[in-house]
Design a protein around this motif. Sequence first.
Motif, PDB file in Angstrom:
ATOM      1  N   PRO A  93      15.883  17.221 -32.777  1.00  0.00           N
ATOM      2  CA  PRO A  93      16.869  18.096 -32.110  1.00  0.00           C
ATOM      3  C   PRO A  93      18.151  18.249 -32.930  1.00  0.00           C
ATOM      4  CG  PRO A  93      15.878  16.586 -30.536  1.00  0.00           C
ATOM      5  CD  PRO A  93      15.387  16.154 -31.885  1.00  0.00           C
ATOM      6  N   LEU A  94      18.541  17.185 -33.636  1.00  0.00           N
ATOM      7  CA  LEU A  94      19.731  17.275 -34.477  1.00  0.00           C
ATOM      8  C   LEU A  94      19.566  18.327 -35.561  1.00  0.00           C
ATOM      9  CD1 LEU A  94      22.517  16.281 -35.436  1.00  0.00           C
ATOM     10  CD2 LEU A  94      21.326  14.477 -36.738  1.00  0.00           C
ATOM     11  N   SER A  95      18.357  18.451 -36.102  1.00  0.00           N
ATOM     12  CA  SER A  95      18.144  19.415 -37.188  1.00  0.00           C
ATOM     13  C   SER A  95      18.411  20.849 -36.734  1.00  0.00           C
ATOM     14  CB  SER A  95      16.719  19.296 -37.746  1.00  0.00           C
ATOM     15  OG  SER A  95      15.763  19.812 -36.847  1.00  0.00           O
ATOM     16  N   ILE A  96      18.122  21.149 -35.466  1.00  0.00           N
ATOM     17  CA  ILE A  96      18.393  22.482 -34.925  1.00  0.00           C
ATOM     18  C   ILE A  96      19.898  22.747 -34.922  1.00  0.00           C
ATOM     19  CG2 ILE A  96      18.219  23.947 -32.870  1.00  0.00           C
ATOM     20  CD1 ILE A  96      15.665  22.383 -32.155  1.00  0.00           C
ATOM     21  N   CYS A  97      20.661  21.739 -34.529  1.00  0.00           N
ATOM     22  CA  CYS A  97      22.124  21.865 -34.530  1.00  0.00           C
ATOM     23  C   CYS A  97      22.658  22.009 -35.959  1.00  0.00           C
ATOM     24  CB  CYS A  97      22.753  20.652 -33.852  1.00  0.00           C
ATOM     25  SG  CYS A  97      22.290  20.443 -32.126  1.00  0.00           S
ATOM     26  N   CYS A  98      22.068  21.272 -36.879  1.00  0.00           N
ATOM     27  CA  CYS A  98      22.476  21.363 -38.282  1.00  0.00           C
ATOM     28  C   CYS A  98      22.189  22.747 -38.846  1.00  0.00           C
ATOM     29  CB  CYS A  98      21.754  20.306 -39.119  1.00  0.00           C
ATOM     30  SG  CYS A  98      22.232  18.612 -38.757  1.00  0.00           S
ATOM     31  N   ASP A  99      21.015  23.280 -38.539  1.00  0.00           N
ATOM     32  CA  ASP A  99      20.649  24.622 -39.015  1.00  0.00           C
ATOM     33  C   ASP A  99      21.637  25.661 -38.497  1.00  0.00           C
ATOM     34  OD1 ASP A  99      18.475  23.442 -40.192  1.00  0.00           O
ATOM     35  OD2 ASP A  99      16.983  24.276 -38.826  1.00  0.00           O
ATOM     36  N   TYR A 100      22.015  25.521 -37.231  1.00  0.00           N
ATOM     37  CA  TYR A 100      22.961  26.470 -36.645  1.00  0.00           C
ATOM     38  C   TYR A 100      24.298  26.419 -37.371  1.00  0.00           C
ATOM     39  CZ  TYR A 100      26.300  28.618 -33.488  1.00  0.00           C
ATOM     40  OH  TYR A 100      27.301  29.415 -32.982  1.00  0.00           O
ATOM     41  N   LEU A 101      24.815  25.215 -37.590  1.00  0.00           N
ATOM     42  CA  LEU A 101      26.115  25.075 -38.246  1.00  0.00           C
ATOM     43  C   LEU A 101      26.086  25.658 -39.656  1.00  0.00           C
ATOM     44  CD1 LEU A 101      29.005  24.008 -38.408  1.00  0.00           C
ATOM     45  CD2 LEU A 101      28.059  21.779 -39.089  1.00  0.00           C
ATOM     46  N   ILE A 102      25.048  25.337 -40.405  1.00  0.00           N
ATOM     47  CA  ILE A 102      24.938  25.841 -41.780  1.00  0.00           C
ATOM     48  C   ILE A 102      24.827  27.360 -41.787  1.00  0.00           C
ATOM     49  CG2 ILE A 102      23.471  25.869 -43.849  1.00  0.00           C
ATOM     50  CD1 ILE A 102      22.748  22.912 -43.102  1.00  0.00           C
ATOM     51  N   HIS A 121      26.654  16.087 -44.104  1.00  0.00           N
ATOM     52  CA  HIS A 121      25.755  15.425 -43.158  1.00  0.00           C
ATOM     53  C   HIS A 121      24.732  16.430 -42.610  1.00  0.00           C
ATOM     54  CE1 HIS A 121      24.773  12.143 -40.344  1.00  0.00           C
ATOM     55  NE2 HIS A 121      24.534  13.108 -39.476  1.00  0.00           N
ATOM     56  N   ALA A 122      25.182  17.635 -42.313  1.00  0.00           N
ATOM     57  CA  ALA A 122      24.280  18.659 -41.774  1.00  0.00           C
ATOM     58  C   ALA A 122      23.180  19.022 -42.766  1.00  0.00           C
ATOM     59  CB  ALA A 122      25.080  19.914 -41.402  1.00  0.00           C
ATOM     60  N   VAL A 123      23.532  19.116 -44.036  1.00  0.00           N
ATOM     61  CA  VAL A 123      22.526  19.451 -45.051  1.00  0.00           C
ATOM     62  C   VAL A 123      21.467  18.360 -45.146  1.00  0.00           C
ATOM     63  CG1 VAL A 123      22.176  19.740 -47.542  1.00  0.00           C
ATOM     64  CG2 VAL A 123      24.023  20.964 -46.407  1.00  0.00           C
ATOM     65  N   LYS A 124      21.897  17.111 -45.045  1.00  0.00           N
ATOM     66  CA  LYS A 124      20.943  15.995 -45.116  1.00  0.00           C
ATOM     67  C   LYS A 124      19.981  15.996 -43.931  1.00  0.00           C
ATOM     68  CE  LYS A 124      23.639  12.569 -47.754  1.00  0.00           C
ATOM     69  NZ  LYS A 124      24.623  13.483 -48.364  1.00  0.00           N
ATOM     70  N   GLU A 125      20.438  16.483 -42.781  1.00  0.00           N
ATOM     71  CA  GLU A 125      19.638  16.403 -41.553  1.00  0.00           C
ATOM     72  C   GLU A 125      18.988  17.723 -41.152  1.00  0.00           C
ATOM     73  OE1 GLU A 125      18.992  13.674 -39.964  1.00  0.00           O
ATOM     74  OE2 GLU A 125      20.350  12.350 -41.067  1.00  0.00           O
ATOM     75  N   CYS A 126      19.174  18.783 -41.932  1.00  0.00           N
ATOM     76  CA  CYS A 126      18.666  20.095 -41.514  1.00  0.00           C
ATOM     77  C   CYS A 126      17.156  20.189 -41.685  1.00  0.00           C
ATOM     78  CB  CYS A 126      19.369  21.222 -42.279  1.00  0.00           C
ATOM     79  SG  CYS A 126      18.963  21.314 -44.030  1.00  0.00           S
ATOM     80  N   SER A 127      16.558  21.216 -41.106  1.00  0.00           N
ATOM     81  CA  SER A 127      15.099  21.320 -41.041  1.00  0.00           C
ATOM     82  C   SER A 127      14.445  21.577 -42.393  1.00  0.00           C
ATOM     83  CB  SER A 127      14.695  22.434 -40.071  1.00  0.00           C
ATOM     84  OG  SER A 127      15.207  23.684 -40.510  1.00  0.00           O
ATOM     85  N   VAL A 128      15.203  22.060 -43.385  1.00  0.00           N
ATOM     86  CA  VAL A 128      14.614  22.304 -44.699  1.00  0.00           C
ATOM     87  C   VAL A 128      14.111  21.003 -45.325  1.00  0.00           C
ATOM     88  CG1 VAL A 128      16.683  22.059 -46.146  1.00  0.00           C
ATOM     89  CG2 VAL A 128      14.914  23.688 -46.806  1.00  0.00           C
ATOM     90  N   ASN A 129      14.643  19.873 -44.872  1.00  0.00           N
ATOM     91  CA  ASN A 129      14.198  18.556 -45.354  1.00  0.00           C
ATOM     92  C   ASN A 129      13.027  18.021 -44.535  1.00  0.00           C
ATOM     93  OD1 ASN A 129      16.283  18.390 -47.337  1.00  0.00           O
ATOM     94  ND2 ASN A 129      17.731  17.891 -45.707  1.00  0.00           N
ATOM     95  N   GLU A 130      12.276  18.937 -43.908  1.00  0.00           N
ATOM     96  CA  GLU A 130      11.121  18.594 -43.072  1.00  0.00           C
ATOM     97  C   GLU A 130      11.524  17.664 -41.924  1.00  0.00           C
ATOM     98  OE1 GLU A 130       7.977  17.168 -45.551  1.00  0.00           O
ATOM     99  OE2 GLU A 130       7.805  19.056 -46.658  1.00  0.00           O
TER     100      GLU A 130
END
Length: 203
Positions: free
Chosen positions: A52-61, A39-48
């Motif tokens: 705010p969720l993308s920041i949390c995803c980037d941190y976890l990854i 789920h984090a990969v789908k929502e991370c900032s690399v997917n443009e």
Amino acid sequence: MMEKQPPTSQQYINTAFQNPEFVQQLWCEEDKISTILSHAVKECSVNENNSPLSICCDYLIDYVCVYLVKKPSDFLYIFASFDQAKDKITFMNLYFQNYLTHNTVTYALLKNITLINEIGEYQYWIEYPLKFRATKLIQNASQGSLTITALFPTELDLPEEMKDYLLSWAFVENKLAETDIEYFRTHYARSYEMLKQAKQNNK
């Protein structure tokens, strides 16, 4: 009385933000971590995605890549619940492009052909680790000592342009072994002749 619903992946990701102890705990929960990371990969900032969720995803990854991946087989642990090849590719590229990850994991993975095939889709993520390793090899090798098998795994079906690039680089730096120069000349004649001419002109 309504039964309490378990947290969603998004809720886990939000809780994990700047919370390393919680991430460490999640890492040990085999039934959850892969689904959450997918789920984090789908929502991370690399997917443009700039939510705010993308920041949390980037941190976890980032935390998982830097602190928790300790051996190549950990990638299989991470990918247990990934349902799309593109998400695996995204994660692998994020791992290798993170300057804080462990070189030992990269080198060990490049030697493990079986695991590379198990991860799959390696044509889309292996370029960066190969170039990273080649940088170190070419910097540290003595003249005429590097072989093809040192530069890339010959058992893998790698793009020809990638092999051409790595052989050209070693040849230009005078690090390619004599027998492997012949291979370069035979299989990548255009690059060989162009670089040979350039080297002669620079003398």
